[in-house]
Scaffold this active site. Structure first.
Site: not given
Length: 228
Positions: A81-82, A85, A124
């Site tokens: 997930h990070e 970004h 997100e």
């Protein structure tokens, strides 16, 4: 913030917390992105965040409490997930939003702040998709959202993902009226992340989409070509 993290956290490497390091390298490989630095920081608040500072290598920070809360697959999905970004070039605005939420910076108008938070909530949801591309099991990501909403290590085996998604559908039903819609917007306007139940519902819908299946099919074909 950069100096604070390198001064108060543990930098992960092949010689320092090697299992975490391997998770990050694997996730970065799947998403075809250079692996950033990874730090582990002591904190009772389960969290993970990414900072991209001009002229310096981006880095990800995860808190010790989220390591304790999640399984290995769930933790790797958080790292993915990070990475999402960074893959989507969220770096500048994400760092600005992190500074804003920490109170280190202010914006001229409330409208601009609300627009920034709206973008951040959308970002997100995008990064949840990166997490699924690495985990490839939707329940892994939904389990993370459920645990962050109301889980702890001692009760993790009692959590029910189907019940959590039903809870999300109940929220949608209640908030569909004019008054409910107004309250829902008031609830979310100043949030940097979507409400957990809405987060889970949006993710569940995308995991069933033709777009996701198409991405998996393309990835499989690329793997076959590489092996040949």
């Amino acid at each position: 913030m950069f100096l604070e993290n390198i001064g108060t956290s543990v930098l992960v490497s092949k010689d320092q917390l090697p299992k975490l390091h391997k998770m990050m390298i694997e996730a970065a490989g799947i998403l075809n992105i250079e692996s950033p630095d990874l730090y582990v920081r002591q904190s009772p608040v389960p969290n993970a965040y990414t900072l991209a500072i001009s002229g310096k290598k981006p880095f990800v920070v995860i808190h010790t409490s989220i390591v304790e809360l999640l399984t290995r697959n769930e933790l790797q999905a958080v790292l993915a997930h990070e990475l999402g970004h960074l893959k989507c070039d969220h770096g500048v605005w994400l760092t600005f939003a992190n500074l804003l939420t920490l109170g280190a910076y202010t914006v001229p108008t409330q409208t601009l702040e609300e627009q920034l938070f709206r973008w951040l909530r959308a970002a997100e949801l995008t990064c949840d998709r990166a997490a699924l591309l690495v985990a490839q099991v939707p329940k892994v990501v939904i389990s993370i959202l459920m645990k962050l909403a109301g889980g702890c290590p001692s009760m993790a085996d009692q959590l029910n993902m189907d019940a959590f998604l039903q809870q999300a559908r109940s929220y949608d039903k209640v908030s569909s009226s004019p008054v409910g819609y107004y309250i829902r917007n008031t609830q979310t306007r100043q949030l940097s992340h979507p409400l957990p139940v809405l987060h889970a519902r949006e993710f569940d819908e995308w995991s069933r989409s033709n777009e996701y299946r198409s991405l998996l099919k393309c990835a499989t074909q690329m793997n076959v070509v590489e092996k040949v």
